[in-house]
Design a protein around this motif. Structure first.
Motif, PDB file in Angstrom:
ATOM      1  N   SER A 145      42.949   1.877  23.820  1.00 38.64           N
ATOM      2  CA  SER A 145      41.762   2.673  24.643  1.00 38.64           C
ATOM      3  C   SER A 145      40.997   1.570  25.420  1.00 38.64           C
ATOM      4  CB  SER A 145      41.190   3.544  23.726  1.00 38.64           C
ATOM      5  OG  SER A 145      40.518   2.945  22.678  1.00 38.64           O
ATOM      6  N   LEU A 146      40.742   0.470  24.691  1.00 37.99           N
ATOM      7  CA  LEU A 146      39.756  -0.649  25.268  1.00 37.99           C
ATOM      8  C   LEU A 146      40.524  -1.275  26.310  1.00 37.99           C
ATOM      9  CD1 LEU A 146      38.131  -1.640  21.864  1.00 37.99           C
ATOM     10  CD2 LEU A 146      36.925  -0.490  23.758  1.00 37.99           C
ATOM     11  N   ALA A 147      41.834  -1.539  25.989  1.00 36.44           N
ATOM     12  CA  ALA A 147      42.454  -2.220  27.147  1.00 36.44           C
ATOM     13  C   ALA A 147      42.528  -1.331  28.496  1.00 36.44           C
ATOM     14  CB  ALA A 147      43.813  -2.395  26.818  1.00 36.44           C
ATOM     15  N   ILE A 148      42.467  -0.105  28.428  1.00 32.62           N
ATOM     16  CA  ILE A 148      42.403   0.735  29.842  1.00 32.62           C
ATOM     17  C   ILE A 148      41.192   0.238  30.654  1.00 32.62           C
ATOM     18  CG2 ILE A 148      42.103   2.808  30.664  1.00 32.62           C
ATOM     19  CD1 ILE A 148      44.227   4.173  28.463  1.00 32.62           C
ATOM     20  N   GLN A 149      40.076   0.498  29.917  1.00 35.82           N
ATOM     21  CA  GLN A 149      38.851   0.118  30.346  1.00 35.82           C
ATOM     22  C   GLN A 149      38.497  -1.313  30.910  1.00 35.82           C
ATOM     23  OE1 GLN A 149      35.668   2.391  28.034  1.00 35.82           O
ATOM     24  NE2 GLN A 149      37.380   2.527  26.707  1.00 35.82           N
ATOM     25  N   LEU A 150      38.930  -2.176  30.064  1.00 36.85           N
ATOM     26  CA  LEU A 150      38.703  -3.716  30.553  1.00 36.85           C
ATOM     27  C   LEU A 150      39.625  -4.047  31.539  1.00 36.85           C
ATOM     28  CD1 LEU A 150      38.684  -5.391  26.832  1.00 36.85           C
ATOM     29  CD2 LEU A 150      36.536  -4.989  28.282  1.00 36.85           C
ATOM     30  N   ALA A 151      40.975  -3.495  31.612  1.00 35.22           N
ATOM     31  CA  ALA A 151      41.831  -3.751  32.948  1.00 35.22           C
ATOM     32  C   ALA A 151      41.050  -3.400  34.169  1.00 35.22           C
ATOM     33  CB  ALA A 151      42.969  -2.843  32.742  1.00 35.22           C
ATOM     34  N   GLU A 153      37.734  -3.342  34.396  1.00 35.68           N
ATOM     35  CA  GLU A 153      36.947  -4.118  34.554  1.00 35.68           C
ATOM     36  C   GLU A 153      37.096  -5.528  35.078  1.00 35.68           C
ATOM     37  OE1 GLU A 153      33.316  -4.201  34.071  1.00 35.68           O
ATOM     38  OE2 GLU A 153      32.952  -2.210  33.689  1.00 35.68           O
ATOM     39  N   PHE A 154      38.221  -5.879  34.746  1.00 36.47           N
ATOM     40  CA  PHE A 154      38.647  -7.166  35.106  1.00 36.47           C
ATOM     41  C   PHE A 154      39.530  -7.074  36.558  1.00 36.47           C
ATOM     42  CE2 PHE A 154      39.324  -8.272  30.455  1.00 36.47           C
ATOM     43  CZ  PHE A 154      37.702  -8.483  30.413  1.00 36.47           C
ATOM     44  N   GLY A 155      39.403  -6.108  37.349  1.00 37.22           N
ATOM     45  CA  GLY A 155      39.968  -5.946  38.504  1.00 37.22           C
ATOM     46  C   GLY A 155      41.518  -5.439  38.696  1.00 37.22           C
ATOM     47  N   ALA A 156      41.903  -4.743  37.819  1.00 37.00           N
ATOM     48  CA  ALA A 156      43.231  -4.308  37.880  1.00 37.00           C
ATOM     49  C   ALA A 156      43.273  -3.457  39.201  1.00 37.00           C
ATOM     50  CB  ALA A 156      43.799  -3.593  36.737  1.00 37.00           C
ATOM     51  N   GLY A 157      44.401  -3.218  39.800  1.00 34.73           N
ATOM     52  CA  GLY A 157      44.609  -2.428  40.955  1.00 34.73           C
ATOM     53  C   GLY A 157      44.951  -1.056  40.666  1.00 34.73           C
ATOM     54  N   ARG A 158      45.670  -0.965  39.618  1.00 31.60           N
ATOM     55  CA  ARG A 158      46.051   0.439  39.245  1.00 31.60           C
ATOM     56  C   ARG A 158      46.535   0.289  37.531  1.00 31.60           C
ATOM     57  NH1 ARG A 158      47.454   5.273  41.072  1.00 31.60           N
ATOM     58  NH2 ARG A 158      48.892   6.627  40.170  1.00 31.60           N
ATOM     59  N   VAL A 159      46.078   1.103  36.789  1.00 29.49           N
ATOM     60  CA  VAL A 159      46.207   1.403  35.153  1.00 29.49           C
ATOM     61  C   VAL A 159      46.860   2.573  34.914  1.00 29.49           C
ATOM     62  CG1 VAL A 159      44.925   1.186  33.131  1.00 29.49           C
ATOM     63  CG2 VAL A 159      43.841   0.014  35.123  1.00 29.49           C
ATOM     64  N   ILE A 160      48.023   2.081  34.378  1.00 30.67           N
ATOM     65  CA  ILE A 160      48.793   3.372  34.035  1.00 30.67           C
ATOM     66  C   ILE A 160      48.901   3.203  32.271  1.00 30.67           C
ATOM     67  CG2 ILE A 160      51.154   4.222  33.862  1.00 30.67           C
ATOM     68  CD1 ILE A 160      51.625   2.629  36.661  1.00 30.67           C
ATOM     69  N   ALA A 161      48.693   4.516  31.815  1.00 31.34           N
ATOM     70  CA  ALA A 161      48.680   4.524  30.272  1.00 31.34           C
ATOM     71  C   ALA A 161      49.668   5.116  29.878  1.00 31.34           C
ATOM     72  CB  ALA A 161      47.576   5.439  29.875  1.00 31.34           C
ATOM     73  N   ALA A 162      50.494   4.885  28.585  1.00 32.88           N
ATOM     74  CA  ALA A 162      51.755   5.583  28.151  1.00 32.88           C
ATOM     75  C   ALA A 162      51.119   5.906  26.651  1.00 32.88           C
ATOM     76  CB  ALA A 162      52.789   4.577  28.145  1.00 32.88           C
ATOM     77  N   ALA A 163      51.273   7.233  26.240  1.00 32.95           N
ATOM     78  CA  ALA A 163      51.116   7.785  25.159  1.00 32.95           C
ATOM     79  C   ALA A 163      51.981   8.875  24.735  1.00 32.95           C
ATOM     80  CB  ALA A 163      49.816   8.167  24.976  1.00 32.95           C
ATOM     81  N   LEU A 175      39.347   7.923  30.184  1.00 36.61           N
ATOM     82  CA  LEU A 175      38.673   6.585  30.009  1.00 36.61           C
ATOM     83  C   LEU A 175      39.035   5.915  31.173  1.00 36.61           C
ATOM     84  CD1 LEU A 175      39.946   5.657  26.481  1.00 36.61           C
ATOM     85  CD2 LEU A 175      37.789   6.346  27.061  1.00 36.61           C
ATOM     86  N   GLY A 176      39.676   6.324  32.261  1.00 35.49           N
ATOM     87  CA  GLY A 176      39.750   5.630  33.563  1.00 35.49           C
ATOM     88  C   GLY A 176      41.219   5.198  33.841  1.00 35.49           C
ATOM     89  N   ALA A 177      42.323   5.609  33.149  1.00 36.42           N
ATOM     90  CA  ALA A 177      43.474   5.231  33.755  1.00 36.42           C
ATOM     91  C   ALA A 177      43.705   6.112  34.919  1.00 36.42           C
ATOM     92  CB  ALA A 177      44.666   5.789  32.702  1.00 36.42           C
ATOM     93  N   ASP A 178      44.468   5.475  35.905  1.00 43.26           N
ATOM     94  CA  ASP A 178      45.064   6.313  37.208  1.00 43.26           C
ATOM     95  C   ASP A 178      46.209   7.196  36.810  1.00 43.26           C
ATOM     96  OD1 ASP A 178      43.330   4.498  39.188  1.00 43.26           O
ATOM     97  OD2 ASP A 178      44.277   3.051  38.162  1.00 43.26           O
ATOM     98  N   ALA A 179      46.631   7.071  36.099  1.00 42.43           N
ATOM     99  CA  ALA A 179      48.067   7.778  35.642  1.00 42.43           C
ATOM    100  C   ALA A 179      48.427   7.717  34.314  1.00 42.43           C
ATOM    101  CB  ALA A 179      49.193   7.662  36.428  1.00 42.43           C
ATOM    102  N   ALA A 180      48.979   8.622  33.550  1.00 45.66           N
ATOM    103  CA  ALA A 180      49.313   8.770  32.053  1.00 45.66           C
ATOM    104  C   ALA A 180      50.951   9.303  32.020  1.00 45.66           C
ATOM    105  CB  ALA A 180      48.237   9.443  31.291  1.00 45.66           C
TER     106      ALA A 180
END
Length: 317
Positions: A145-151, A153-163, A175-180
């Motif tokens: 959950s923190l890695a999603i948000q920090l990615a 903050e650190f400039g990732a172009g796209r963040v994909i969550a898997a759960a 929390l800010g993931a573009d897709a899950a």
């Protein structure tokens, strides 16, 4: 003072509330009046006697504490020597970091092991660059959950969550993931690619191990990096063919926080950054499960049975 002390290895039943002598600080240590202490899976291993670094009995578990120093500072700190599940604890003076106003005890504790792990995964092991895509497995967990948000903050172009569940995927999106996507290894690579516009991702962060690593490698783009930092699935170590890695120029890294923190600038600086981001409202540590010190056995039983949510905390003061 009251403390949780183990005199034998085993499960939650070994956690006894007892009276012990107050700790006496020596050179380089601070005495902290503990208000709350964090509970981690590493504590489960220490209590069971299966941790990679042996502990001498009797032993007071707990490596994460927040509380007040004798001069009134409110600090959070990490000590791998344990002692945190008590009314007073010793932490190395250089490990005590001031907690900003607006950051709760639970949030501060969530930023120690989980927050520092997420920071180092992205900054150090994955070497994330601006615009790159990141897939985060176990996305609703403390680190994920923190890695999603920090990615972000650190400039990732796209963040994909898997759960594994729809509720966890919904939280990741909040929390800010573009897709899950579903984290089941079967079909994982296809779901990640579909969520990334048909392309592989640059980074996969994985805490599950086993089949999830094999699936994660298939989801990587050219020169992609998979970072493994756990084995929650307990499926054993997958066989990795270096030739298959070379075909797409992908790499696999492993990460363990404890030795990483021995490096220069690896602790105070990132922890201070995490606390500042939280105080500004730009980072949201997931908190929730709180237990009084006397119910430490119940906290561990719930953690092991996966009945807890957010950062598991023992309330001491």
């Amino acid at each position: 003072m009251r403390a949780i002390q183990i005199t034998r290895h085993g499960g939650p039943e070994t956690l006894d509330v007892t009276e012990v002598d107050d700790p006496v600080p020596g050179d380089g240590h601070l005495l902290v009046a503990v208000t709350a202490a964090g509970v981690n899976y590493a504590d489960v291993s220490r209590i069971a006697g299966t941790y990679s670094v042996a502990v001498d009995l009797p032993f007071i578990p707990g490596s994460e504490v927040v509380g007040r120093t004798a001069d009134g500072r409110r600090v959070v700190g990490l000590s791998f020597d344990g002692g945190g599940f008590a009314e007073q604890a010793l932490i190395p003076a250089d490990a005590a970091v001031d907690v900003p106003d607006g950051v709760t005890d639970e949030q501060a504790l969530a930023l120690l092991v989980q927050g520092l792990t997420a920071w180092h995964l992205l900054r150090g092991s994955a070497r994330l660059r601006g615009g790159e895509s990141v897939a985060v497995n176990a996305a609703a967990g403390g680190v994920g959950s923190l890695a999603i948000q920090l990615a972000r903050e650190f400039g990732a172009g796209r963040v994909i969550a898997a759960a594994s569940t729809s509720d966890k995927r919904r939280l990741a999106l909040e929390l800010g993931a573009d897709a899950a996507v579903d984290s089941d290894p079967a079909g994982y690579a296809e779901r990640i690619r579909q969520a990334n516009g048909g392309q592989g991702v640059d980074v996969v962060l994985d805490a599950n191990g086993g089949a999830a690593i094999t699936a994660g490698l298939e989801a990587l783009a050219q020169f992609g990096r998979l970072v493994s930092y756990g084995d929650a699935a307990h499926q054993g170590r997958p066989s990795i063919d270096p030739g298959r890695l070379a075909e797409r120029n992908v790499s696999v890294a492993g990460f363990w926080l404890r030795p990483a923190l021995a490096l220069p600038l690896a602790y105070r600086e990132p922890l201070s950054e995490l606390l500042s981001l939280t105080a500004q409202g730009r980072l949201r540590p997931i908190t929730g499960s709180r237990y009084p010190l006397s119910d430490a056995d119940r906290a561990f039983a719930d953690l092991i049975a996966r009945r807890t949510t957010g950062k598991v905390v023992l309330l001491v003061a």
